[in-house]
Design a protein around this motif. Structure first.
Motif, PDB file in Angstrom:
ATOM      1  N   ALA A  66      16.346 134.399  51.515  1.00 59.55           N
ATOM      2  CA  ALA A  66      15.740 133.093  51.250  1.00 59.55           C
ATOM      3  C   ALA A  66      15.490 132.887  49.763  1.00 59.55           C
ATOM      4  CB  ALA A  66      14.424 132.956  52.013  1.00 59.55           C
ATOM      5  N   THR A  69      14.103 123.461  62.367  1.00 62.80           N
ATOM      6  CA  THR A  69      15.189 124.132  61.659  1.00 62.80           C
ATOM      7  C   THR A  69      14.968 125.630  61.746  1.00 62.80           C
ATOM      8  OG1 THR A  69      15.178 122.323  60.047  1.00 62.80           O
ATOM      9  CG2 THR A  69      16.538 124.226  59.541  1.00 62.80           C
ATOM     10  N   GLY A 128      16.866 123.207  55.622  1.00 56.42           N
ATOM     11  CA  GLY A 128      15.793 122.554  56.348  1.00 56.42           C
ATOM     12  C   GLY A 128      16.182 121.228  56.943  1.00 56.42           C
ATOM     13  N   SER A 179       9.792 124.859  65.582  1.00 58.49           N
ATOM     14  CA  SER A 179      10.402 124.363  64.356  1.00 58.49           C
ATOM     15  C   SER A 179      11.626 123.519  64.686  1.00 58.49           C
ATOM     16  CB  SER A 179      10.813 125.524  63.444  1.00 58.49           C
ATOM     17  OG  SER A 179      11.436 125.040  62.256  1.00 58.49           O
ATOM     18  N   LEU A 230      17.789 129.161  53.576  1.00 57.99           N
ATOM     19  CA  LEU A 230      17.864 130.386  54.366  1.00 57.99           C
ATOM     20  C   LEU A 230      19.343 130.730  54.523  1.00 57.99           C
ATOM     21  CD1 LEU A 230      15.312 129.433  57.171  1.00 57.99           C
ATOM     22  CD2 LEU A 230      14.970 131.250  55.476  1.00 57.99           C
ATOM     23  N   PRO A 274      14.242 126.219  49.388  1.00 60.44           N
ATOM     24  CA  PRO A 274      14.317 125.716  50.763  1.00 60.44           C
ATOM     25  C   PRO A 274      15.394 126.395  51.606  1.00 60.44           C
ATOM     26  CG  PRO A 274      15.507 124.235  49.307  1.00 60.44           C
ATOM     27  CD  PRO A 274      14.884 125.296  48.415  1.00 60.44           C
ATOM     28  N   GLY A 302      14.076 132.861  60.349  1.00 63.41           N
ATOM     29  CA  GLY A 302      13.440 131.996  59.365  1.00 63.41           C
ATOM     30  C   GLY A 302      13.326 130.598  59.929  1.00 63.41           C
ATOM     31  N   TRP A 303      12.292 129.886  59.532  1.00 60.70           N
ATOM     32  CA  TRP A 303      12.104 128.538  60.048  1.00 60.70           C
ATOM     33  C   TRP A 303      11.325 127.698  59.040  1.00 60.70           C
ATOM     34  CZ3 TRP A 303       9.453 132.825  61.543  1.00 60.70           C
ATOM     35  CH2 TRP A 303       8.065 132.807  61.460  1.00 60.70           C
ATOM     36  N   HIS A 304      11.528 126.391  59.128  1.00 56.89           N
ATOM     37  CA  HIS A 304      10.811 125.439  58.289  1.00 56.89           C
ATOM     38  C   HIS A 304       9.688 124.804  59.110  1.00 56.89           C
ATOM     39  CE1 HIS A 304      14.551 125.803  55.967  1.00 56.89           C
ATOM     40  NE2 HIS A 304      13.882 125.329  54.942  1.00 56.89           N
ATOM     41  N   ARG A 356       9.576 133.490  57.036  1.00 53.90           N
ATOM     42  CA  ARG A 356      10.494 134.479  57.594  1.00 53.90           C
ATOM     43  C   ARG A 356       9.706 135.571  58.305  1.00 53.90           C
ATOM     44  NH1 ARG A 356      14.143 136.958  53.035  1.00 53.90           N
ATOM     45  NH2 ARG A 356      12.199 136.827  51.851  1.00 53.90           N
ATOM     46  N   PRO A 416      10.555 127.803  53.603  1.00 55.03           N
ATOM     47  CA  PRO A 416      10.600 128.368  54.959  1.00 55.03           C
ATOM     48  C   PRO A 416       9.804 129.660  55.068  1.00 55.03           C
ATOM     49  CG  PRO A 416      12.618 128.872  53.776  1.00 55.03           C
ATOM     50  CD  PRO A 416      11.827 127.973  52.875  1.00 55.03           C
TER      51      PRO A 416
END
Length: 266
Positions: free
Chosen positions: A106, A83, A190, A81, A111, A109, A48-50, A59, A57
């Motif tokens: 998730a 985060t 994040g 990313s 994860l 915001p 997962g990333w922001h 995924r 985020p």
């Protein structure tokens, strides 16, 4: 047992963090160096990333081993990313949940990942589960211990608890109900990383010059700056700072604590 990883800092390609290092999370899926429970992490993976400008985020999760997913290799090459939270899932009992059981979980915001196992699952968490509203129980992504631990944590986050307090209280609740559980939890919003070391290994690396912080089940290289987090500890990290706080252990959990984790070594 699983392996998981989180990073907060300047944006970097996912591959630089998760694939390129010599002992990366990718390699840990088949050759972990510090894993004490289980040997092959092939029952699913996720990252997962922001992204800048989006509060929620993204995924990417699959039910098979990360080494067999060519789409992930392509994605990791180009997605950047600041985060990231990723995990590879240990081979486990058969189930119908597939990628729904693969971290990260998730909401909003946040994860989340759980590296460990709840002792006596599912009976041991019957009482904590009853404290959750029906809609939150029915909304579980998967019928596994990690999904319920996430629901207990998320209930506290949605009520307004800050992540450090929410993690500490969730670990205490689950450890009291299910002594002998391994509860290495990892969450990011994040901006920061919050994690617990409870029954298995956790390490962190403060990158030089404020270039970010990595928190992981085990080091992804042999950099001597990696630091082992003591067992029964809460970690909070930003891109420039890391703090460690001892966690109070319920009496039932202390009595059930395995000898091999009473005195972790650096």
């Amino acid at each position: 047992m699983c392996r998981h990883f989180a990073y907060v800092g300047p944006p970097k390609p996912l591959g630089e963090l998760l694939v390129r290092p010599p002992h990366s999370l990718y390699v840990q899926s088949w050759a972990p160096r510090h894993q004490r429970y289980g040997t092959v992490n092939a029952d699913g993976f996720g990252v997962g990333w922001h992204a800048d400008g989006d509060p929620l985020p993204a995924r990417y999760r699959r039910s098979g081993p990360v080494w067999g997913d060519l789409s992930f290799a392509d994605l990791a090459r180009v997605v950047r990313s600041g985060t990231v939270l990723a995990a590879v899932r240990d081979a486990t009992l058969p189930g119908a949940d597939g990628e729904a059981a693969a971290a990260p979980f998730a909401y909003g915001p946040w994860l989340f990942s759980h590296n460990g196992a709840v002792a006596g699952w599912p009976d041991s968490l019957a009482v904590p589960a009853r404290s959750l509203p029906a809609d939150e129980l029915l909304g579980l992504e998967a019928r596994c211990d990690s999904a319920l631990v996430w629901a207990l944590l998320l209930h506290r986050l949605r009520a307004g608890d800050e992540p450090p307090q929410a993690l500490a209280d969730t670990v205490a609740e689950v450890a009291a109900a299910a002594p002998g559980s391994r509860l290495n939890l990892l969450v990011t919003d994040g901006t920061t990383i919050t994690a617990t070391a409870w029954g298995d290994t956790l390490w962190y690396l403060a990158l030089p010059g404020g270039d970010g912080t990595v928190v992981a089940s085990e080091p992804y290289d042999d950099d001597p700056r990696w630091r082992r987090v003591p067992d029964r500890t809460l970690l909070t990290a930003s891109r420039t700072d890391v703090s460690l706080t001892p966690l109070k252990e319920p009496e039932a959990a202390r009595r059930a604590r395995p000898d091999d984790v009473k005195e972790p070594t650096a």
